[in-house]
Design a protein around this motif. Sequence first.
Motif, PDB file in Angstrom:
ATOM      1  N   GLY A 274       0.834  -1.206   0.000  1.00  0.00           N
ATOM      2  CA  GLY A 274       0.000   0.000   0.000  1.00  0.00           C
ATOM      3  C   GLY A 274       0.860   1.243   0.000  1.00  0.00           C
ATOM      4  N   GLN A 275       0.241   2.387  -0.314  1.00  0.00           N
ATOM      5  CA  GLN A 275       0.971   3.646  -0.274  1.00  0.00           C
ATOM      6  C   GLN A 275       0.022   4.814  -0.074  1.00  0.00           C
ATOM      7  N   GLY A 276       0.579   5.907   0.429  1.00  0.00           N
ATOM      8  CA  GLY A 276      -0.176   7.131   0.620  1.00  0.00           C
ATOM      9  C   GLY A 276       0.638   8.305   0.131  1.00  0.00           C
ATOM     10  N   ALA A 277       0.222   9.505   0.523  1.00  0.00           N
ATOM     11  CA  ALA A 277       0.907  10.701   0.050  1.00  0.00           C
ATOM     12  C   ALA A 277       2.324  10.812   0.589  1.00  0.00           C
ATOM     13  N   PHE A 278       2.555  10.307   1.806  1.00  0.00           N
ATOM     14  CA  PHE A 278       3.855  10.493   2.439  1.00  0.00           C
ATOM     15  C   PHE A 278       4.604   9.195   2.725  1.00  0.00           C
ATOM     16  N   SER A 279       3.971   8.056   2.520  1.00  0.00           N
ATOM     17  CA  SER A 279       4.600   6.806   2.934  1.00  0.00           C
ATOM     18  C   SER A 279       4.154   5.631   2.071  1.00  0.00           C
ATOM     19  N   GLU A 280       4.857   4.514   2.255  1.00  0.00           N
ATOM     20  CA  GLU A 280       4.514   3.256   1.594  1.00  0.00           C
ATOM     21  C   GLU A 280       4.536   2.155   2.648  1.00  0.00           C
ATOM     22  N   ALA A 281       3.703   1.150   2.476  1.00  0.00           N
ATOM     23  CA  ALA A 281       3.651   0.030   3.418  1.00  0.00           C
ATOM     24  C   ALA A 281       4.191  -1.227   2.752  1.00  0.00           C
TER      25      ALA A 281
ATOM     26  N   LEU B  11       7.976  13.667  11.479  1.00  0.00           N
ATOM     27  CA  LEU B  11       6.590  13.311  11.163  1.00  0.00           C
ATOM     28  C   LEU B  11       6.305  11.868  11.568  1.00  0.00           C
ATOM     29  N   GLY B  12       7.237  10.971  11.246  1.00  0.00           N
ATOM     30  CA  GLY B  12       7.067   9.568  11.609  1.00  0.00           C
ATOM     31  C   GLY B  12       7.106   9.357  13.110  1.00  0.00           C
ATOM     32  N   GLN B  13       8.003  10.048  13.781  1.00  0.00           N
ATOM     33  CA  GLN B  13       8.102   9.911  15.228  1.00  0.00           C
ATOM     34  C   GLN B  13       6.852  10.452  15.917  1.00  0.00           C
ATOM     35  N   HIS B  14       6.276  11.512  15.331  1.00  0.00           N
ATOM     36  CA  HIS B  14       5.006  12.031  15.849  1.00  0.00           C
ATOM     37  C   HIS B  14       3.918  10.966  15.733  1.00  0.00           C
ATOM     38  N   GLU B  15       3.873  10.276  14.596  1.00  0.00           N
ATOM     39  CA  GLU B  15       2.837   9.258  14.416  1.00  0.00           C
ATOM     40  C   GLU B  15       3.013   8.102  15.397  1.00  0.00           C
ATOM     41  N   VAL B  16       4.253   7.708  15.674  1.00  0.00           N
ATOM     42  CA  VAL B  16       4.496   6.645  16.659  1.00  0.00           C
ATOM     43  C   VAL B  16       3.890   7.031  18.006  1.00  0.00           C
TER      44      VAL B  16
ATOM     45  N   GLU C 141      10.760   1.029  15.590  1.00  0.00           N
ATOM     46  CA  GLU C 141      11.111   1.982  14.543  1.00  0.00           C
ATOM     47  C   GLU C 141      12.367   1.497  13.828  1.00  0.00           C
ATOM     48  N   VAL C 142      12.469   1.819  12.529  1.00  0.00           N
ATOM     49  CA  VAL C 142      13.641   1.449  11.735  1.00  0.00           C
ATOM     50  C   VAL C 142      14.002   2.619  10.819  1.00  0.00           C
ATOM     51  N   THR C 143      15.225   2.605  10.317  1.00  0.00           N
ATOM     52  CA  THR C 143      15.653   3.548   9.286  1.00  0.00           C
ATOM     53  C   THR C 143      16.285   2.745   8.159  1.00  0.00           C
ATOM     54  N   LEU C 144      15.745   2.858   6.956  1.00  0.00           N
ATOM     55  CA  LEU C 144      16.223   2.119   5.790  1.00  0.00           C
ATOM     56  C   LEU C 144      16.587   3.108   4.692  1.00  0.00           C
ATOM     57  N   ASP C 145      17.844   3.128   4.315  1.00  0.00           N
ATOM     58  CA  ASP C 145      18.327   4.058   3.280  1.00  0.00           C
ATOM     59  C   ASP C 145      17.917   5.493   3.586  1.00  0.00           C
ATOM     60  N   GLY C 146      18.010   5.849   4.854  1.00  0.00           N
ATOM     61  CA  GLY C 146      17.702   7.206   5.262  1.00  0.00           C
ATOM     62  C   GLY C 146      16.229   7.495   5.457  1.00  0.00           C
ATOM     63  N   ARG C 147      15.374   6.491   5.226  1.00  0.00           N
ATOM     64  CA  ARG C 147      13.932   6.681   5.359  1.00  0.00           C
ATOM     65  C   ARG C 147      13.460   6.112   6.697  1.00  0.00           C
ATOM     66  N   PHE C 148      12.653   6.906   7.399  1.00  0.00           N
ATOM     67  CA  PHE C 148      12.127   6.475   8.697  1.00  0.00           C
ATOM     68  C   PHE C 148      10.974   5.502   8.496  1.00  0.00           C
ATOM     69  N   GLY C 149      10.953   4.439   9.308  1.00  0.00           N
ATOM     70  CA  GLY C 149       9.879   3.467   9.206  1.00  0.00           C
ATOM     71  C   GLY C 149       9.313   3.080  10.558  1.00  0.00           C
ATOM     72  N   ILE C 150       8.008   2.756  10.566  1.00  0.00           N
ATOM     73  CA  ILE C 150       7.331   2.288  11.775  1.00  0.00           C
ATOM     74  C   ILE C 150       6.929   0.837  11.548  1.00  0.00           C
ATOM     75  N   VAL C 151       7.361  -0.051  12.425  1.00  0.00           N
ATOM     76  CA  VAL C 151       6.978  -1.466  12.331  1.00  0.00           C
ATOM     77  C   VAL C 151       5.675  -1.642  13.106  1.00  0.00           C
ATOM     78  N   LEU C 152       4.647  -2.092  12.388  1.00  0.00           N
ATOM     79  CA  LEU C 152       3.298  -2.170  12.933  1.00  0.00           C
ATOM     80  C   LEU C 152       2.723  -3.574  12.825  1.00  0.00           C
TER      81      LEU C 152
ATOM     82  N   LYS D 173       5.688   0.728   7.842  1.00  0.00           N
ATOM     83  CA  LYS D 173       5.244   1.941   7.161  1.00  0.00           C
ATOM     84  C   LYS D 173       6.485   2.785   6.944  1.00  0.00           C
ATOM     85  N   LEU D 174       6.925   2.883   5.698  1.00  0.00           N
ATOM     86  CA  LEU D 174       8.175   3.542   5.364  1.00  0.00           C
ATOM     87  C   LEU D 174       7.879   4.897   4.731  1.00  0.00           C
ATOM     88  N   PHE D 175       8.309   5.947   5.407  1.00  0.00           N
ATOM     89  CA  PHE D 175       8.057   7.289   4.891  1.00  0.00           C
ATOM     90  C   PHE D 175       8.943   7.559   3.678  1.00  0.00           C
TER      91      PHE D 175
END
Length: 271
Positions: free
Chosen positions: A10-17, A37-42, A61-72, A27-29
């Motif tokens: 899935g994907q949205g305006a700011f992230s992809e799942a 923004l990601g830390q706020h959502e957590v 939480e993870v960081t992949l290639d500089g992108r913040f991610g939330i493990v849900l 959820k990878l921003f």
Amino acid sequence: MQGLLGEKIGQGAFSEAYAWAPGQVVKLFKAGVSHLLGQHEVRMIRAVRAAGVPVPAVFGEVTLDGRFGIVLERLDGPTLWHLSRTGAVTFEQAGAIIAALAMSIHKTPPPPPEVLSMREYMESELRHDDGKVPKHIAADILALIDRLPTGDGLCHCDLSPGNVIITAEGPKLVDWTFAMRGPSVLDLGFLHVILSELAPEIADNPERPRATNAAAQSEYARLAGMSLAELTAAMEPYLPIVRTFVVLGNVVPALREQLIRRIETGLRSED
């Protein structure tokens, strides 16, 4: 955090799942989106889950290639958007589900201090604005917020069908990036703008989001014990604020000028 980036689901305006680990998604921003923004959502998801709102669990939480991610927690089931698009649920049914979710959110206890107020969130967004909102509008919007009842309830601020997943345990709500404290009519204002002004511009059937919004607003009014006219009148003053948040978020860049005009018209009507 241990896991492996799997298929995109899935994907949205700011992230992809993406699939991550058994029973989990990440959820990878998108590149360029601030980690804040990601830390706020957590923080938001953890806070609302503790309050009993039906949301997925946060595992880390993870960081992949500089992108913040939330493990849900992975929620099994279709989105309400998919069910309404395929005709599996009617517009009225979709609206009723959204209205019931909105009412359950608005009835939760006052959210904790880490959930920003409407004014605090607006001030934060305006501080990081790069010219998307003209300065005179920014000042007028803050003044409008100060004149209106601000409320202290929980607002999701993106109650669109794509953020509602229908699981075996019932509907669950994802994407808490824009959650804030405010009056319930602010949440309904976001719903109105998203479904009646933004979604019709990109939907295959523009009447679907409009009909879903109409059904949701009508059902919410019924649940709240008020007329639809009363609900609409209470929501109307908050629409310039909602549209300003949409412009600041750069959600639909092509509609920026149109939204700015509507903001200015709404502000004049509030003078």
